[in-house]
Design an enzyme around this catalytic site. Structure first.
Site, PDB file in Angstrom:
ATOM      1  N   ASP A  66       0.946  -1.201   0.021  1.00 46.02           N
ATOM      2  CA  ASP A  66      -0.033   0.012  -0.001  1.00 46.02           C
ATOM      3  C   ASP A  66       0.818   1.301  -0.158  1.00 46.02           C
ATOM      4  O   ASP A  66       2.144   1.059   0.215  1.00 46.02           O
ATOM      5  CB  ASP A  66      -1.028   0.097   1.293  1.00 46.02           C
ATOM      6  CG  ASP A  66      -0.324  -0.443   2.428  1.00 46.02           C
ATOM      7  OD1 ASP A  66       0.772  -0.715   2.440  1.00 46.02           O
ATOM      8  OD2 ASP A  66      -1.173  -0.574   3.399  1.00 46.02           O
ATOM      9  N   ASP A 135      -7.532  -2.336  14.213  1.00 51.54           N
ATOM     10  CA  ASP A 135      -8.880  -2.644  13.665  1.00 51.54           C
ATOM     11  C   ASP A 135      -9.032  -3.973  12.934  1.00 51.54           C
ATOM     12  O   ASP A 135     -10.186  -4.237  12.345  1.00 51.54           O
ATOM     13  CB  ASP A 135      -9.708  -1.451  13.096  1.00 51.54           C
ATOM     14  CG  ASP A 135      -8.744  -1.112  11.801  1.00 51.54           C
ATOM     15  OD1 ASP A 135      -7.675  -1.839  11.494  1.00 51.54           O
ATOM     16  OD2 ASP A 135      -8.992  -0.349  11.132  1.00 51.54           O
ATOM     17  N   HIS A 137      -6.967  -4.645  10.098  1.00 46.88           N
ATOM     18  CA  HIS A 137      -6.991  -4.493   9.000  1.00 46.88           C
ATOM     19  C   HIS A 137      -5.553  -5.193   8.229  1.00 46.88           C
ATOM     20  O   HIS A 137      -4.662  -5.319   9.225  1.00 46.88           O
ATOM     21  CB  HIS A 137      -6.967  -2.772   8.317  1.00 46.88           C
ATOM     22  CG  HIS A 137      -5.691  -2.307   8.601  1.00 46.88           C
ATOM     23  ND1 HIS A 137      -6.059  -1.140   9.343  1.00 46.88           N
ATOM     24  CD2 HIS A 137      -4.352  -2.262   8.982  1.00 46.88           C
ATOM     25  CE1 HIS A 137      -4.806  -0.676   9.666  1.00 46.88           C
ATOM     26  NE2 HIS A 137      -3.830  -1.124   9.315  1.00 46.88           N
ATOM     27  N   GLU A 142      -9.536  -2.147   5.355  1.00 46.13           N
ATOM     28  CA  GLU A 142     -10.352  -1.733   6.421  1.00 46.13           C
ATOM     29  C   GLU A 142     -11.679  -2.621   6.740  1.00 46.13           C
ATOM     30  O   GLU A 142     -12.070  -3.147   5.654  1.00 46.13           O
ATOM     31  CB  GLU A 142     -10.671  -0.335   6.658  1.00 46.13           C
ATOM     32  CG  GLU A 142      -9.510   0.845   6.379  1.00 46.13           C
ATOM     33  CD  GLU A 142      -8.541   0.938   7.777  1.00 46.13           C
ATOM     34  OE1 GLU A 142      -8.449   0.153   8.436  1.00 46.13           O
ATOM     35  OE2 GLU A 142      -8.192   1.918   7.784  1.00 46.13           O
TER      36      GLU A 142
HETATM   37  C1  F6R Z   1       1.232  -1.065   6.198  1.00 43.95           C
HETATM   38  C2  F6R Z   1       0.132  -2.180   6.312  1.00 43.95           C
HETATM   39  C3  F6R Z   1      -0.593  -1.822   7.498  1.00 43.95           C
HETATM   40  C4  F6R Z   1       0.146  -2.337   8.691  1.00 43.95           C
HETATM   41  C5  F6R Z   1      -0.432  -2.201   9.944  1.00 43.95           C
HETATM   42  C6  F6R Z   1       0.217  -2.471  11.052  1.00 43.95           C
HETATM   43  O1  F6R Z   1       2.248  -1.424   4.942  1.00 43.95           O
HETATM   44  O2  F6R Z   1       0.236  -2.997   5.334  1.00 43.95           O
HETATM   45  O3  F6R Z   1      -1.509  -2.937   7.417  1.00 43.95           O
HETATM   46  O4  F6R Z   1       0.964  -3.450   8.463  1.00 43.95           O
HETATM   47  O5  F6R Z   1      -1.149  -1.043   9.982  1.00 43.95           O
HETATM   48  O6  F6R Z   1       1.010  -1.499  11.550  1.00 43.95           O
HETATM   49  P1  F6R Z   1       2.111  -1.179  12.636  1.00 43.95           P
HETATM   50  O7  F6R Z   1       3.107  -2.336  12.375  1.00 43.95           O
HETATM   51  O8  F6R Z   1       2.744   0.064  12.350  1.00 43.95           O
HETATM   52  O9  F6R Z   1       1.527  -1.723  13.914  1.00 43.95           O
END
Ligand code: F6R
Length: 253
Positions: A66, A135, A137, A142
């Site tokens: 992403d 959450d 995701h 989401e």
């Molecule tokens: C980022 C991504 C997100 C993160 C998730 C956890 O490329 O794909 O799904 O993996 O938001 O983020 P952290 O690792 O910062 O807790």
């Protein structure tokens, strides 16, 4: 799902990195799907160490999950910049073999179709690295994302905006949109590894692993994937009802 519970995030990250390094050693043209965020940082350090110890990444291709929509590649919080700084600049990857969605794409639909086509042309993703949002995701899919979704423009939840505000001067500066691989795209990877550390992820981890498959917990879609390993530290595993079974099963010869 294969659940690996480690004492520390460090131990879990090293185990995940060893699997990736082994895949690259065995098949130098491995295609990696990559995530940003704090979760994979230790894993990326371990891959950099593997490179310094002689592992060749020159034929590896990478596709990131992403990118914030509206951020230029050189924006301090862009995921392209994150990847350059935390991984790409430290390996002998060919720059043209690293793919991160273009946060400034004008024709987003055309860009997303092309991104999917590039993944296909590379032979598909061999190993997809994933974190999980508080959450539930994965990527920026989401809660309420279709489990069949493909790469597209998405709107972040307020929860994600507030979780990610720590990287920006204020929550107001966090982009509201992103381009993200879809859940359907992720499920096509030959192998998925989801890492999750810390008590703030325990609830989401439990929902993803032990809850029903639901678009309200996008990571639960991984239950349908034939080859997913989840690497957890004790804190992230704390709420799992069957954690003793996962430990027992991982220790069984
Ligand atoms: C980022 C991504 C997100 C993160 C998730 C956890 O490329 O794909 O799904 O993996 O938001 O983020 P952290 O690792 O910062 O807790």
């Amino acid at each position: 799902m294969n659940i690996i519970i480690c004492e520390t995030a460090e131990e879990a990250s090293l185990k995940a990195a060893a699997l990736i390094a082994n895949a690259v050693r065995t098949r130098p043209e491995t295609v990696l799907g990559l995530a940003t965020g704090s979760t994979p940082l230790r894993l990326y350090q371990a891959l950099i160490q593997a490179y310094r110890d002689g592992l060749d990444f020159s034929r590896v291709q990478t596709f990131n999950l992403d990118e914030y929509y509206g951020l230029a590649p050189d924006h301090p919080q862009s995921y392209r910049r994150f990847m350059n700084e935390h991984l790409f600049n430290h390996l002998n990857l060919k720059p043209e073999n690293t793919h991160v969605p273009d946060g400034l794409a004008r024709d987003v639909a055309a860009f997303c179709t092309e991104y999917e086509a590039k993944i296909q042309a590379a032979g598909g993703i061999d190993i997809q690295v994933l974190g999980i949002g508080s959450d539930g995701h994965i990527g920026f899919n989401e809660p309420s994302s279709s489990l069949a979704s493909r790469t597209r423009l998405v709107t972040l939840t307020q929860q994600t905006v507030s979780d990610n505000a720590r990287f920006f001067a204020s929550a107001d500066e966090v982009p509201r949109h992103a381009i993200s691989m879809g859940i359907g795209t992720i499920l096509e990877a030959k192998c998925c590894m989801m890492l999750s550390f810390g008590s703030n992820k325990a609830k989401a981890v439990r929902a993803a692993i032990e809850g029903g498959i639901s678009q309200f917990t996008p990571a639960s879609a991984l239950q349908m994937h034939p080859n997913t390993t989840v690497f957890l530290d004790e804190a992230a595993a704390a709420d799992l009802e069957m954690k003793e079974y996962y430990r027992w099963s991982a220790a069984c010869p």
